[in-house]
Write an enzyme that holds these catalytic residues in place. Structure first.
Site, short mmCIF file in Angstrom:
data_model
loop_
_atom_site.label_atom_id
_atom_site.label_comp_id
_atom_site.label_asym_id
_atom_site.label_seq_id
_atom_site.Cartn_x
_atom_site.Cartn_y
_atom_site.Cartn_z
N SER A 1 10.50 29.49 8.28
CA SER A 1 11.59 28.72 7.69
C SER A 1 12.72 28.59 8.69
O SER A 1 12.93 29.50 9.51
CB SER A 1 12.14 29.43 6.46
OG SER A 1 12.88 30.58 6.84
N ASP A 2 13.45 27.48 8.66
CA ASP A 2 14.70 27.48 9.39
C ASP A 2 15.58 28.54 8.72
O ASP A 2 15.35 28.93 7.58
CB ASP A 2 15.37 26.10 9.40
CG ASP A 2 16.39 26.00 10.54
OD1 ASP A 2 16.79 27.05 11.08
OD2 ASP A 2 16.79 24.87 10.90
N TRP A 3 16.59 28.98 9.45
CA TRP A 3 17.37 30.15 9.01
C TRP A 3 18.17 29.81 7.74
O TRP A 3 19.15 29.08 7.77
CB TRP A 3 18.28 30.61 10.15
CG TRP A 3 17.62 31.66 11.02
CD1 TRP A 3 18.17 32.86 11.37
CD2 TRP A 3 16.32 31.63 11.63
NE1 TRP A 3 17.28 33.58 12.14
CE2 TRP A 3 16.15 32.85 12.32
CE3 TRP A 3 15.27 30.72 11.63
CZ2 TRP A 3 14.98 33.18 13.01
CZ3 TRP A 3 14.11 31.03 12.33
CH2 TRP A 3 13.98 32.25 13.01
#
Ligand code: BGC
Length: 756
Positions: free
Chosen positions: A261-263
């Site tokens: 996932s992106d952060w």
């Protein structure tokens, strides 16, 4: 006799030891067997632990089994500094400074896959040396609007160019036993409202424009991980987007790696379990203060997932698949016994940074300042006594700032310093600031140490620059954008296409007193150039990293012949861009979809991509517009002439191939590299198609007087469009033209063939 017994005993012991080597530790066994074996030994708790972060940039392996942790790092222009366990702030290590490579727009502007291979190899070695498992990059989101604050981290507007350029980068990094994490999948084409934008576009546009570079990274590059973006598609967050993650990426493209996932891009547990995400990072990324206590256990893919399993509400198939993918990645990286050791700040890396910069700088314009005079560039030091450099970007460090790609470079050669070093005693180099832009110089605790304060009024700064220009033999204005918010930076978009900080006024004032003015734009984006006609020379300089000043000086002084070409259209005005003229930006609040962010309800912005396929030059072609500089444009200190394009056969069948060849001659006095571009035009099609599309290119070095035959081979994939009713790529029989030229608007020769 005794000896024999002893020997037999040793043999027996050895074979017991061998028999005991667990399959997952046996490097001779195929990875799939090792994955299966490791998985079979893991407890439920160990599996749950493996699929979410334990710190800002790391996630657990299986300590009991000796399976190492996963350590990720930004990306994509150099290896990010070490940060504190739970914070974005740098940890203050003194051994984590690195080589900063040019930004990816520069890499794309080289139009040279060999440069991309060099880039990948070099940054991969640095990542390996710093003991990273995953490099968070490269980025291949398409340049839909020049306002996107993150375009500098991507590879331009064209799906073919970015596909060709991403693959060698991925391979180069992964040869070091470090996974690339190609980002941001998909449609993260603006930073404004990036967490809650829901792009609305047809399937064909998705397939033809926005997905090809990701697909190439997966199928040709073989990337071991991919990062899902913050935004939504089809009303669903990318972190739980069954269609894009499971159906397209994993099933259709056969991706066997890890979706990270992106952060902070994950929003709920159940949707994410089913939606295809494998590894959750950065939830409650605001210093971990916005989330619950014992935050890592509370990740959506942590205790809440465990609870669902233990309550019998969900099975473990998805969990096993996620863990298998992570194990596979670990066997390819941290547990790969053959991976090299890497290196950092080596001479080779510094030279790679300089070379990539030299090859990416684009000479946009180069006229003679007056009749009977030579072209303004390169600077002839034999005839130059005084060089005036004006502009903040000549003295500003650019490796710090701009968001997650910010770096702690071991050195950064400022542009003014590079010029001064090259000029030496041959001429006087004087400097004037001209304008005050952004005096900031800190990112997450990494400080530039520069003091860029200036108390003069804007009028005084211009007057001082103009005064100095009167006695200079040549004036170099070095400005553009920078890494401050609303410039080339993550998390926000630019607010307009114009140059900020009064720079147009400075350039106009200089142009009024000297004809010998070259403008150097440092940016990752196109900027408006209302003064374009009044300035004889213009250079597009990108963010070039550690060796920025040296690469620029090499080109300005003529040690290197420029050969970069634009990877995006240099729009004259925003309404030349399809996204602004016909599409929506930034979008309107969705009446139906609602979002969650840090536990609060937030609006979701529907953003209609009404311009459809007509992105960049495709829109320019359709509407017959004149941008300031077209896609693919770039000049040289020499000149090239093109002959007639020919095909090796006039007719091909569906599975056939056609080779297009054109002779290109260097008609100038020095060796130079030309980027020969091949655009395909479908003469008659049942669906509307762009006027032409890039389907091949070659960068060739040609000596003065020499002629080189430049060829590319096209197959069905170069002729096809995506038919969304058939859900398939279709190459329709009929006539195709191949337009060969030096830019999208400088077509030198056209040749036709038939697809039977
Ligand atoms: C960015 C990613 C980056 C991540 C970790 C996010 O804000 O969008 O590109 O890799 O942070 O720093």
């Amino acid at each position: 006799m005794k000896k024999t017994i002893l020997f037999a005993a040793v043999l027996a012991m050895a074979s017991t030891a061998m028999a005991q080597t667990p399959v997952y530790l046996d490097n001779a066994k195929p990875i799939e067997e090792r994955v299966k074996d490791a998985l079979s030994r893991m407890t439920l708790r160990e599996k749950i632990n493996m699929i979410h972060a334990q710190s800002k940039f790391s996630s657990p392996g299986v300590p009991r089994l000796g399976i190492p942790e996963v350590w990720t790092t930004d990306g994509p222009h150099g290896i990010r500094t070490e940060v504190l366990w739970d914070e974005w702030d740098q940890a203050g290590w003194t051994n984590d400074s690195i080589t900063a490579f040019p930004a990816l727009t520069c890499l794309a502007a080289t139009w040279d896959p060999e440069m991309s291979a060099l880039y990948g190899k070099s940054i991969g070695e640095e990542a390996r040396f710093r003991n990273k498992t995953v490099l968070l990059g490269p980025g291949v989101n398409i340049y839909r609007t020049p306002l996107n604050g993150r375009n500098f981290e991507y590879m331009g507007e064209d799906p073919y160019l970015s596909s060709q350029m991403v693959v060698p980068y991925v391979k180069g990094v992964q040869a070091n036993g470090v996974a690339t994490c190609v980002k941001h999948y998909a449609l993260n084409n603006n930073e404004l409202n990036r967490n809650n934008t829901n792009p609305i576009l047809d399937e064909r546009t998705l397939r033809e424009i926005y997905l090809p570079a990701f697909k190439a990274a997966v199928q040709e590059g073989g990337t071991w991980s991919i990062m899902c973006s913050y935004n939504l598609y089809g009303g669903k967050w990318l972190s739980e987007n069954d269609y894009l993650l499971n159906q397209v990426l994993k099933k259709e493209w056969g991706f066997d790696g890890v979706v990270i996932s992106d952060w902070g891009a994950v929003h709920n547990t159940e949707g994410t379990i089913k939606g295809g995400l494998d590894l959750e990072y950065g939830s409650w990324t605001n210093g971990l203060s916005g989330g619950p206590k014992n935050v890592y256990d509370s990740y959506f893919m942590a205790q809440p997932y465990m609870d669902l399993i233990q309550q019998g509400k969900i099975g473990t198939d998805e969990l096993n698949d996620k863990c298998s993918r992570i194990l596979r990645m670990i066997f390819r990286t941290g547990m790969n016994p053959n991976r090299p050791f890497g290196s950092i700040n080596s001479e080779a890396h510094i030279s790679a940074a300089r070379t990539i910069g030299q090859n990416g700088i684009v000479l946009l314009k180069n006229d003679a300042p007056a009749k009977k005079q030579p072209k303004l560039l390169p600077i002839d030091l034999n005839k130059t006594k005084k060089i005036l450099v004006v502009g903040e970007n000549a003295i500003k460090m650019m490796t710090v700032g701009g968001g997650s790609s910010s770096l702690k470079a071991q050195h950064e050669v400022l542009l003014l310093d590079g010029i001064k070093a090259r000029v030496g005693n041959a001429a006087e180099v004087v400097y004037e600031r001209g304008y005050l832009g952004d005096a900031g110089g800190e990112y997450n605790g990494v400080v530039t140490g520069q003091n860029l304060k200036d108390d003069r009024t804007p009028e005084k700064m211009i007057a001082d620059a103009v005064e100095a220009a009167k006695t200079a033999d040549i004036v170099l204005f070095i400005g553009g954008l920078n890494k401050a918010d609303h410039q080339d930076a993550e998390g926000a978009d630019r607010e307009h296409l114009a140059l900020p900080y009064n720079q147009d006024a400075v350039i106009n004032a200089l142009a009024a007193v000297t004809k010998k003015l070259a403008v150097v734009i440092v940016s990752g984006n196109a900027v408006e150039m209302p003064w374009v006609k009044n300035v004889p020379a213009i250079v597009q300089d990108w963010y070039l990293g550690s060796e920025a000043g040296n690469s620029l000086a090499d080109v300005l002084m003529g040690d290197v012949n420029p050969s970069g070409h634009l990877p995006f259209t240099y729009y004259a005005t925003l309404d030349q861009c399809g996204a602004h003229a016909e599409g929506e930006y930034p979008g309107t609040v969705s009446p139906t979809v609602k979002g969650q962010f840090f536990g609060h309800e937030v609006p979701v912005y529907d953003m209609k991509y009404n311009e459809g396929l007509f992105v960049g030059y495709r829109y320019i072609d359709k509407n017959n517009l004149k941008p300031t500089f077209p896609f693919g444009h770039g000049l040289s200190y020499t000149t090239f002439s093109y002959g007639k394009a020919t095909v090796d056969q006039k007719e091909i069948t569906a599975n056939g191939k056609v080779t297009v060849t054109i002779p290109v001659t260097n008609t100038g006095a020095r060796e130079g590299k030309e980027v020969v571009q091949f655009y395909v035009q479908d003469v008659q099609s049942s669906l509307v198609r762009p006027m032409k599309e890039l389907k091949g290119f070659k960068k060739v070095s040609i000596k003065p007087g020499e002629t080189v035959n430049v060829s590319v081979t096209l197959d069905k994939s170069a002729l096809s469009y995506y038919d969304d009713t058939k859900k398939a790529w279709v190459a329709e029989p009929g006539t195709f033209n191949v337009l060969v030229g030096a830019s999208s608007q400088d077509i030198k020769s056209t040749v036709a063939f038939e697809l039977k």
